[in-house]
Design a protein around this motif. Structure first.
Motif, PDB file in Angstrom:
ATOM      1  N   LYS A 155      -4.525   1.299  -0.641  1.00 39.73           N
ATOM      2  CA  LYS A 155      -4.375   2.114  -1.843  1.00 39.73           C
ATOM      3  C   LYS A 155      -3.023   2.798  -1.863  1.00 39.73           C
ATOM      4  O   LYS A 155      -2.410   2.969  -2.918  1.00 39.73           O
ATOM      5  N   TYR A 156      -2.561   3.223  -0.679  1.00 41.90           N
ATOM      6  CA  TYR A 156      -1.274   3.918  -0.581  1.00 41.90           C
ATOM      7  C   TYR A 156      -0.153   3.034  -1.105  1.00 41.90           C
ATOM      8  O   TYR A 156       0.701   3.488  -1.874  1.00 41.90           O
ATOM      9  N   LEU A 205      14.360  -0.968  -5.623  1.00 43.85           N
ATOM     10  CA  LEU A 205      14.559  -0.741  -4.185  1.00 43.85           C
ATOM     11  C   LEU A 205      13.285  -0.213  -3.529  1.00 43.85           C
ATOM     12  O   LEU A 205      12.951  -0.609  -2.411  1.00 43.85           O
ATOM     13  N   SER A 206      12.590   0.681  -4.243  1.00 45.04           N
ATOM     14  CA  SER A 206      11.342   1.231  -3.698  1.00 45.04           C
ATOM     15  C   SER A 206      10.286   0.138  -3.545  1.00 45.04           C
ATOM     16  O   SER A 206       9.591   0.066  -2.534  1.00 45.04           O
ATOM     17  N   ILE A 207      10.156  -0.717  -4.578  1.00 40.37           N
ATOM     18  CA  ILE A 207       9.164  -1.791  -4.534  1.00 40.37           C
ATOM     19  C   ILE A 207       9.521  -2.809  -3.447  1.00 40.37           C
ATOM     20  O   ILE A 207       8.649  -3.313  -2.730  1.00 40.37           O
ATOM     21  N   MET A 208      10.835  -3.109  -3.317  1.00 42.74           N
ATOM     22  CA  MET A 208      11.263  -4.058  -2.280  1.00 42.74           C
ATOM     23  C   MET A 208      11.044  -3.510  -0.872  1.00 42.74           C
ATOM     24  O   MET A 208      10.866  -4.266   0.078  1.00 42.74           O
ATOM     25  N   VAL A 241       3.409  -1.163   9.354  1.00 41.82           N
ATOM     26  CA  VAL A 241       2.084  -0.571   9.563  1.00 41.82           C
ATOM     27  C   VAL A 241       1.138  -1.616  10.148  1.00 41.82           C
ATOM     28  O   VAL A 241       0.338  -1.320  11.046  1.00 41.82           O
ATOM     29  N   LEU A 242       1.217  -2.858   9.646  1.00 41.13           N
ATOM     30  CA  LEU A 242       0.384  -3.950  10.157  1.00 41.13           C
ATOM     31  C   LEU A 242       0.670  -4.199  11.635  1.00 41.13           C
ATOM     32  O   LEU A 242      -0.257  -4.325  12.449  1.00 41.13           O
ATOM     33  N   TYR A 243       1.959  -4.253  11.981  1.00 38.62           N
ATOM     34  CA  TYR A 243       2.356  -4.471  13.385  1.00 38.62           C
ATOM     35  C   TYR A 243       1.831  -3.336  14.268  1.00 38.62           C
ATOM     36  O   TYR A 243       1.296  -3.577  15.355  1.00 38.62           O
ATOM     37  N   ALA A 244       1.995  -2.096  13.793  1.00 40.59           N
ATOM     38  CA  ALA A 244       1.544  -0.938  14.575  1.00 40.59           C
ATOM     39  C   ALA A 244       0.028  -0.956  14.758  1.00 40.59           C
ATOM     40  O   ALA A 244      -0.488  -0.565  15.822  1.00 40.59           O
ATOM     41  N   PRO A 299       7.058  -4.054   1.186  1.00 43.17           N
ATOM     42  CA  PRO A 299       6.658  -5.072   2.178  1.00 43.17           C
ATOM     43  C   PRO A 299       7.093  -4.741   3.604  1.00 43.17           C
ATOM     44  O   PRO A 299       6.340  -5.007   4.554  1.00 43.17           O
ATOM     45  N   TYR A 300       8.289  -4.159   3.758  1.00 44.21           N
ATOM     46  CA  TYR A 300       8.759  -3.787   5.101  1.00 44.21           C
ATOM     47  C   TYR A 300       7.874  -2.704   5.701  1.00 44.21           C
ATOM     48  O   TYR A 300       7.520  -2.770   6.894  1.00 44.21           O
ATOM     49  N   VAL A 301       7.516  -1.718   4.880  1.00 43.87           N
ATOM     50  CA  VAL A 301       6.633  -0.653   5.363  1.00 43.87           C
ATOM     51  C   VAL A 301       5.266  -1.217   5.708  1.00 43.87           C
ATOM     52  O   VAL A 301       4.673  -0.879   6.741  1.00 43.87           O
TER      53      VAL A 301
END
Length: 199
Positions: A2-3, A108-111, A120-123, A114-116
């Motif tokens: 959701k975030y 830029l925010s939308i791009m 989070v997925l990796y962590a 995916p990195y964020v």
């Protein structure tokens, strides 16, 4: 999840155009010096009444309403001022440059999302694997296979990764064969149906 959805939604709202126009034209310096502390004070004053339950009576509610009206009037005046300045200067505006300035922060925010998300997925995977690393009831011969199967099963779903330990019941089982690993995923699917997880 959701975030991340909210980040994208916040960057495609029509209100961004209004915010952009407001930020495009500033008040004279003396007005800015006066206006910013006044707005900050009004906002903090209003929040202090709203957060403290002891102030929740009719007298204080009327003060909160008054503060809401004052801040709304100030906001409308700022929007009106910026709109008038925008319309009066419309002949001198290069709309292509203006459009670029408008959409660039949103793009830029939308791009960046995916990195964020991948971080989070990796962590989340790292947290799960650290917990399993210290579980002595997992046979070392099957540990790498287990990690690999978890990745194949959960893929890019952070919710699945977060729920894997609890809903697979891995902490209560010995992992000494491929059948034991298969049982974990059966447990997970059963608990997803039972508790309506991941839906």
């Amino acid at each position: 999840m959701k975030y991340f959805e909210n980040i994208i939604k916040d960057n495609v709202k029509i209100v961004i155009i209004l915010e952009f126009i407001i930020n495009l034209y500033n008040f004279p310096l003396i007005c800015e010096i006066i206006l910013i502390p006044v707005i900050s004070f009004l906002y903090l004053f209003k929040m202090s009444f709203e957060l403290k339950t002891k102030y929740q009576n009719e007298n204080y509610k009327s003060i909160i309403k008054l503060l809401n009206i004052i801040t709304a009037v100030i906001g409308i005046y700022i929007l009106f001022y910026s709109t008038i300045k925008f319309l009066s200067d419309i002949k001198n505006i290069v709309f292509l440059d203006l459009f670029k300035d408008l959409i660039l922060p949103s793009i830029l925010s939308i791009m960046f999302v995916p990195y964020v998300y991948l971080f989070v997925l990796y962590a989340t995977y790292e947290k799960v694997f650290i917990i399993l690393k210290y579980k002595k009831t997992i046979d070392d011969k099957y540990r790498f296979l287990l990690y690999f199967r978890i990745i194949l099963f959960c893929k890019f779903n952070i919710i699945k990764v977060n729920n894997f330990i609890n809903y697979s019941k891995i902490m209560y089982n010995y992992i000494k064969s491929k059948d034991d690993i298969n049982l974990l995923f059966k447990n997970y699917k059963t608990n997803v149906i039972t508790y309506d997880v991941d839906k």
